[in-house]
Scaffold this active site. Structure first.
Site, short mmCIF file in Angstrom:
data_model
loop_
_atom_site.label_atom_id
_atom_site.label_comp_id
_atom_site.label_asym_id
_atom_site.label_seq_id
_atom_site.Cartn_x
_atom_site.Cartn_y
_atom_site.Cartn_z
N PHE A 134 -59.44 10.24 68.10
CA PHE A 134 -58.55 9.91 69.20
C PHE A 134 -58.61 11.03 70.23
O PHE A 134 -58.35 12.20 69.90
CB PHE A 134 -57.10 9.72 68.73
N ASP A 219 -61.63 19.17 70.36
CA ASP A 219 -60.37 18.69 70.93
C ASP A 219 -59.23 19.19 70.04
O ASP A 219 -58.99 18.68 68.96
CB ASP A 219 -60.40 17.15 70.98
N LYS A 248 -50.47 19.10 74.84
CA LYS A 248 -49.21 18.87 74.13
C LYS A 248 -48.21 20.02 74.20
O LYS A 248 -47.28 20.01 74.97
CB LYS A 248 -49.50 18.53 72.66
C1 LIG Z 1 -56.54 15.00 69.60
C2 LIG Z 1 -55.94 14.39 70.82
N1 LIG Z 1 -56.63 14.39 71.97
C3 LIG Z 1 -56.12 13.88 73.11
C4 LIG Z 1 -54.88 13.31 73.12
C5 LIG Z 1 -54.33 12.72 74.39
O1 LIG Z 1 -53.31 13.50 74.89
P1 LIG Z 1 -52.30 12.91 75.99
O2 LIG Z 1 -51.50 11.85 75.31
O3 LIG Z 1 -51.50 14.10 76.43
O4 LIG Z 1 -53.14 12.35 77.08
C6 LIG Z 1 -54.11 13.28 71.95
C7 LIG Z 1 -52.76 12.66 71.95
O5 LIG Z 1 -52.19 12.39 70.94
C8 LIG Z 1 -54.65 13.83 70.77
O6 LIG Z 1 -53.98 13.82 69.62
#
Ligand SMILES: Cc1ncc(COP(=O)(O)O)c(C=O)c1O
Length: 399
Positions: A134, A219, A248
């Site tokens: 994700f 990520d 976050k």
């Molecule tokens: C690993 C990861 N990358 C990217 C995102 C996307 O972040 P945002 O919701 O702030 O766009 C999330 C959100 O849960 C995430 O867990």
């Protein structure tokens, strides 16, 4: 406004894209939140992993108040004191070679920047991502995200993305072509069910990238900023990526996305090729400076190790007691409990009993509490869960 009015307005006026929980939160402090009626909850969602330093940490509140009085808005085409302070602090906490930063507003945006950067630096279009990953829901990040439910309605997505099974270096190697720019992975898959990498997978990715001149993007939007017991989860495996995404939690609850890269990689962007209006907004920067100080000064990564161990052990006790628990896994205060059935009912019953928990897929309970959570809060969560699991077990036996 009373609760009924609040709910009616949100239902009527807000895009219907969030599966709402039946509770109206109006106040928070540390690992606790309160609803509109004054009922207290232990918050194991941490607002989806945002509240690393806890809700309304006094130092973050103070920094926001002071900055709001001084300067709220300053476009990045002008220099700014608090922004430069944040950049220094970010580079200090980042893995050593990641000494250039792009400031955005969200996790998806930090991934978008990473994707564009990988393409620009290498001049190649292809990105290899993991099945189950994700990375967010904007078009570029969505193209790297795995879940069909999120992807299918929005095709065609950005071309050039391939997904391979995680923990399988052979498949990664097979997917690489002369057009591969980067491999993109979460050190621990969060939304994908709190899945830790197996068999030196991350080190293997690093070696492949070095060998084949491909960029490694990690990520750390969910795993970063102390959550797993290190400032960044990649440090557990001694792997440094070429580009690292963070968001976050880093601004103590305000929206901030950070993309770190090695200097030569970030320098491949030319003037104007990537930007956002709010990049380095002073109010957000002040909050992030305070949040970094809190994480460092209060040694929150160490706290995540200690309390994460305690939390996991207590959940393992529940696993030993309740047959409907399949697995407990995680690192630091990023913990998953997999059940043998859908967890929605358990989430709802937990709310009734003063505990907020996340899911991660249909059968997994996910715990991303603030790192300032206390032992007695964890005990409360475990007591509530124990009773609910007991009840569920009985109901299932009866039916
Ligand atoms: C690993 C990861 N990358 C990217 C995102 C996307 O972040 P945002 O919701 O702030 O766009 C999330 C959100 O849960 C995430 O867990």
């Amino acid at each position: 406004m009373n609760e009924k009015e609040i709910i009616e307005i949100e239902e009527k006026l807000m895009a219907n894209v969030f599966s709402k929980r039946p509770v109206t939160i109006t106040r928070g402090r540390g690992a606790l939140v309160w609803d509109i009626h004054g009922k207290e909850y232990v918050d194991c969602t941490g607002s989806y992993g945002v509240c690393i330093v806890g809700h309304s940490h006094p130092k973050v509140v103070d920094a926001i108040e002071r900055q709001a009085e001084t300067l709220i808005s300053c476009h990045a085409s002008f220099y700014n004191d608090v922004r430069s302070e944040l950049l220094q602090k970010l580079v200090q906490i980042a893995p050593k070679s990641l000494n250039k930063v792009f400031l955005g507003n969200s996790g998806a945006e930090s991934v978008e920047c990473a994707i564009k950067l990988a393409r620009k630096f290498t001049g190649k279009p292809e990105i290899i991502a993991m099945m189950g990953a994700f990375h967010g829901k904007t078009m570029g990040a969505l193209s790297a995200t795995w879940n069909k439910k999120y992807r299918e309605p929005f095709k065609p997505l950005v071309p050039g993305f391939k997904h391979v099974p995680p923990d399988n270096l052979e498949k990664v190697n097979e997917a690489i072509t002369e057009n591969t720019a980067a491999i993109l992975a979460e050190p621990i898959r969060g939304e994908g069910g709190i899945r830790l990498p197996k068999n030196d997978f991350l080190q293997g990715l690093r070696e492949i990238c070095d060998e084949k001149n491909i960029l490694l993007i990690l990520d750390e939007v969910q795993t970063g900023f102390g959550r797993t017991g290190k400032m960044f989860a990649c440090e557990h495996w001694d792997v440094t990526p070429d580009i690292l995404c963070l968001a976050k939690s880093v601004a103590g609850g305000l929206p901030l996305g950070v993309t770190f890269a090695k200097e030569n990689i970030m320098s491949s962007f030319r003037l104007g090729e990537h930007s956002t209006t709010f990049s380095g907004n002073p109010l957000v920067c002040a909050a992030a400076c305070a949040a970094i100080d809190v994480v460092v000064d209060e040694k929150l990564p160490e706290r995540a190790v200690k309390l994460g161990k305690y939390f996991k052990e207590r959940l393992e006790e529940l696993q030993a007691k309740h047959k409907i628990v399949r697995d407990v896994r995680g690192l630091g205060l990023m913990i998953g409990m997999e059940l043998k059935f859908d967890v929605l009912n358990i989430l709802l019953k937990s709310i009734n009993n003063g505990v907020l928990i996340l899911d991660a897929g249909r059968t997994i309970l996910r715990f991303l509490p603030p790192l300032v959570i206390e032992k007695n809060h964890i005990d409360r969560v475990v007591t509530v869960l124990d009773a609910i699991l007991e009840e569920e077990e009985h109901e299932r036996l009866r039916s």
